[in-house]
Design an enzyme around this catalytic site. Structure first.
Site, PDB file in Angstrom:
ATOM      1  N   ASP A 161      26.508  52.227   2.685  1.00 26.34           N
ATOM      2  CA  ASP A 161      25.644  50.322   1.846  1.00 26.34           C
ATOM      3  C   ASP A 161      26.366  50.320   0.521  1.00 26.34           C
ATOM      4  O   ASP A 161      27.017  51.832   0.010  1.00 26.34           O
ATOM      5  CB  ASP A 161      24.551  50.666   2.434  1.00 26.34           C
ATOM      6  CG  ASP A 161      23.298  49.083   2.359  1.00 26.34           C
ATOM      7  OD1 ASP A 161      24.253  48.094   1.411  1.00 26.34           O
ATOM      8  OD2 ASP A 161      22.582  49.156   2.202  1.00 26.34           O
TER       9      ASP A 161
ATOM     10  N   ASP B  14      22.861  40.056   5.289  1.00 27.30           N
ATOM     11  CA  ASP B  14      21.042  40.652   5.296  1.00 27.30           C
ATOM     12  C   ASP B  14      20.197  39.205   5.974  1.00 27.30           C
ATOM     13  O   ASP B  14      19.433  39.752   6.087  1.00 27.30           O
ATOM     14  CB  ASP B  14      20.562  41.152   4.696  1.00 27.30           C
ATOM     15  CG  ASP B  14      21.145  41.923   3.750  1.00 27.30           C
ATOM     16  OD1 ASP B  14      21.762  42.930   4.379  1.00 27.30           O
ATOM     17  OD2 ASP B  14      20.739  42.724   2.269  1.00 27.30           O
TER      18      ASP B  14
HETATM   19  C1  DGJ Z   1      21.023  46.739   2.661  1.00 27.12           C
HETATM   20  C2  DGJ Z   1      21.503  46.260   3.947  1.00 27.12           C
HETATM   21  O1  DGJ Z   1      21.978  44.857   4.052  1.00 27.12           O
HETATM   22  C3  DGJ Z   1      20.217  45.701   4.585  1.00 27.12           C
HETATM   23  O2  DGJ Z   1      20.703  45.705   5.686  1.00 27.12           O
HETATM   24  C4  DGJ Z   1      19.289  47.249   4.154  1.00 27.12           C
HETATM   25  O3  DGJ Z   1      20.242  48.408   4.836  1.00 27.12           O
HETATM   26  C5  DGJ Z   1      18.895  47.690   2.288  1.00 27.12           C
HETATM   27  N1  DGJ Z   1      20.043  47.751   1.968  1.00 27.12           N
HETATM   28  C6  DGJ Z   1      18.796  49.409   2.495  1.00 27.12           C
HETATM   29  O4  DGJ Z   1      18.037  48.908   1.623  1.00 27.12           O
END
Ligand code: DGJ
Length: 741
Positions: free
Chosen positions: A479, A549
């Site tokens: 991430d 997301d």
């Molecule tokens: C952003 C990501 O896109 C989510 O899927 C998740 O992993 C969160 N960060 C966790 O902090």
């Protein structure tokens, strides 16, 4: 495929069965562009394409010659300042303050295959006969800078990969202020420009407008390719559509700041530039040093947008993505993020894993919150050591337990970041990008580690490798949850601070390279607050990425549809999540959530304890369906049929290589009453083959490919207006899967 140099006319012709790319050495030694488009016959001389006529208000290269003006010539790698007034591909600041350069042809070489780009992701060949590469060597005599222009033409598909390398063979230091990967002057401007833009949770929506005189551009100055704009754009003839017509796609294999630009000049020439964003870019090039630009890929087809996308899909799936997972069907995963967020214990995780396993998931992914003192997003980033209050036997123990349940185990990292509340920050406060005496801006309470420094990358590598070396980790979600600010490195001198953005990305690539080499069977999924770094650069290391997301199925229709213009289905992370959805609070049927996510690397991300037993049964059917058809879904030929941006219904389909199978996804946003009878024209089928068609498991009959493509698949609602006995009533956010076999 072939690359031919005609000595007499000093012309290069790169061609395969689909495209021709022709350029020439101009009378002044610069390189000029003649043609890029559909394949034409190789010929000795195309000099009739040189546009050299006297015109008013024009500056000319030579004193006694009123024809050669670079302003009127299509250049191969345009420079500003010596009669060409368009935005240039290169800008070099010299010791005396001048930026004038004059790159003239010296020599060239043609070689089979494609050389690697040092430290950078790029398309590749496996066999030498898959492509041929031309390198042009040009020199600017005054500075002694050598410019190499690389052109790779692939044997199949209208694909050309380009990049440039600068080497300082002179005696003085210069500063590269701009070094684009691609410059292409097209002879007219009758194009629609399509960019892929948005924001967090609504990435890569297509926006289209007609080119007009002046500049149209998108880019990123956030340190990552960004949610806002993707490093990909299309130029399409106004009459072209998904199924026919001339289109060009431009894609940058890079994950940092980029600029994508089209400039229409006073003669209606369109100059395309694509490369690292010149804003804040200043690369010091001392004698003997070199600089390699990232790679840009350009695709031409006269078969419309679907064909353009399919060419990118094949190339990026087969000759950009690498390694163990490149050609493998992707595991159905369960991710705990939207199920628990930070609120989990090992017991809770194992209970979820057990349910996921019983329902057919194959990989359990533990997301954010398992390390250091991270119980919310204010602390812990940088301390990649398991929190044993939560996981008594660490990651090794948890992974073992998950494996014992019969699932693979995956783990989340955010390697490039640190919270101030962490051991790492306490030890190394100068390891973040920040400027002395100035405020450090935060994003999600976190700071960006200075990945331009090798010792920082080494440190993170060691922590990650320590876990991966011991625990049975089969998957990593990498991430990156904030953009870069105060881009300044404590380790570089003042005259090299303009290098930090790029050096940062090189550090990211370096860590990816080391990890993927040391742990070759681990499946990497890239992520950056969803899709802020969904770009070809990362596909080289991670064959799939978290698309967004936003997990709402209806929003995902748009996001996945937009993403598909460049990126293959096998690269798009897509999960079934809760209803009401956590981003939109929208309720959608369980089957629609799955019907959208099937067209991606499928998974679940919701609290399984809240599912009814009927839903859990449905989940079993969904995972069984995906296991049966994921080869076709992830690696078939994908077609967009109906756009969710234009209509209330959306549709797409995928066809197997031998055309014996196809799957159609049909989606309707809002329900309609007493609706018209509708037919959906399919495509890509074998016209002579008889297909058995079923809708959501119910046989509809047998139809020839030509019937389905020319008459169409009947998609009318049988129960539009009245609820029919034995029929599922239609509803908002409805969807169907049609199987053709
Ligand atoms: C952003 C990501 O896109 C989510 O899927 C998740 O992993 C969160 N960060 C966790 O902090």
């Amino acid at each position: 495929m072939s690359i031919v140099f005609q000595e007499k006319s000093r012309t290069f012709h790169l061609f395969n069965e689909e495209i021709s790319y022709i350029m020439t050495i101009l009378p002044n030694g610069n390189m000029g562009q003649f043609y890029f488009g559909k394949r034409i016959h190789p010929k000795e001389d195309y000099s009739y394409l040189l546009e050299m006529v006297p015109r008013s208000m024009t500056s000319y290269v030579y004193e006694e010659e009123r024809t050669l003006s670079l302003e009127h010539i299509k250049m191969e790698y345009g420079v500003y300042g010596s009669t060409d007034y368009r935005f240039p591909a290169v800008e070099i600041l010299q010791e005396n303050g001048s930026r004038i350069v004059d790159f003239c042809y010296q020599s060239h070489c043609i070689q089979p295959g494609k050389p690697k780009l040092k430290g950078l992701p790029a398309t590749y060949t496996e066999k030498a006969d898959e492509a041929e590469t031309l390198t042009l060597f040009l020199t600017d005599k005054v500075t002694g800078i050598q410019l190499e222009l690389f052109y790779t033409i692939f044997a199949h598909g209208g694909i050309l990969a380009r990049s440039a390398r600068f080497t300082n063979q002179g005696e003085k230091t210069v500063h590269l202020l701009k070094a684009m990967s691609l410059c292409l002057d097209l002879p007219d401007c009758r194009y629609d420009w399509i960019q892929f833009s948005g924001a967090w949770a609504r990435e890569r929506h297509p926006f289209q407008r007609r080119l007009t005189p002046g500049i149209q551009s998108v880019g990123s100055m956030r340190g990552h390719s960004s949610h806002e704009h993707n490093p990909f754009f299309i130029l399409k003839r106004p009459e072209a559509d998904e199924f026919q017509g001339e289109v060009l796609g431009f894609s940058l294999v890079y994950s940092g700041n980029f600029l994508a630009q089209a400039e229409v000049d006073n003669q209606d020439t369109t100059r395309v530039l694509l490369g690292i964003h010149p804003e804040w870019f200043d690369w010091k090039l001392a004698p003997t040093e070199d600089f390699q630009t990232p790679e840009a890929v350009v695709v031409y087809t006269d078969q419309g947008l679907n064909s353009l996308s399919q060419t990118f899909h094949r190339l990026y799936q087969k000759r950009l993505a690498r390694g163990y997972w490149r050609d493998r069907e992707r595991p159905i995963l369960f991710n705990n993020w939207e199920a628990t967020y930070f609120d989990f214990t090992e017991e809770k995780l194992l209970a979820l894993a057990k349910k996921a396993k019983e329902s057919g998931a194959e990989l359990f992914v533990l997301d954010d919150g398992w390390f250091g003192n991270r119980r919310n997003d204010r602390a812990g980033l940088g301390d990649w050591v398991a929190n044993t209050d939560l996981l008594p036997e660490g990651i090794t123990g948890l992974a073992e337990k998950i494996e014992n349940l019969g699932m693979k185990f995956g783990l989340w990292f955010e390697p490039e970041m640190v919270n101030k509340d962490s051991v790492l920050y306490q030890k190394h406060p100068d390891w973040i990008l920040s400027v002395p005496q100035r405020r450090q801006s935060q994003g999600r309470y976190q700071y960006v580690l200075d990945f331009s420094r090798k010792e920082v990358v080494d440190y993170i590598y060691d922590m990650m490798a320590a876990i991966l070396g011991k625990a049975k980790v089969s998957y990593i979600k990498w991430d990156m949850n904030r953009s870069i600010t105060e881009c300044w490195s404590h380790a570089l001198p003042s005259d090299r601070q303009g290098e930090v953005f790029h050096r940062y990305i090189l550090g990211v690539y370096d860590l990816y390279e080391r990890l993927t080499t040391a742990f070759p069977t681990v499946l990497f999924e890239s992520c950056a607050s969803g899709g802020a770094r969904f770009d070809p650069g990362l596909l080289y290391y991670a064959p799939q990425g978290w698309t967004s997301d936003d997990t709402d199925a209806i929003e995902r229709l748009k996001i996945q549809y937009g993403t598909s213009y460049c990126y293959p289905i096998s690269s798009m992370g897509a999960h079934v999540s809760a209803s009401p959805n956590h981003q939109l609070n929208r309720s959608t049927p369980f089957y629609t959530r799955a019907n959208v996510a099937y067209f991606g690397t499928f998974g679940y991300e919701l609290d399984l304890n809240r599912l009814t037993s009927r839903e859990l049964e449905e989940m079993k059917r969904q995972t069984a369906f995906m296991k049966k058809y994921r080869g076709l879904l992830q690696f078939g030929t994908f077609y967009r049929l109906q756009s969710p941006f234009k209509e209330n219904t959306a549709a797409w389909m995928t066809v197997s290589q031998d055309k014996d199978k196809a799957l159609v996804g049909w989606y309707r946003v809002l329900n309609t009453v007493n609706s018209p009878y509708t037919r959906l024209k399919l495509t890509g089928l074998d016209p002579d083959r008889l297909y058995k068609v079923s809708q959501d498991g119910r046989p509809l009959g047998e139809f020839y490919g030509d019937e389905l493509m020319h008459i169409g698949l009947i998609t009318s609602d049988r129960n539009s207006g009245e609820v029919l006995e034995g029929e599922k009533p239609s509803c908002d956010f409805d969807s169907r899967i049609y199987i053709l076999e």
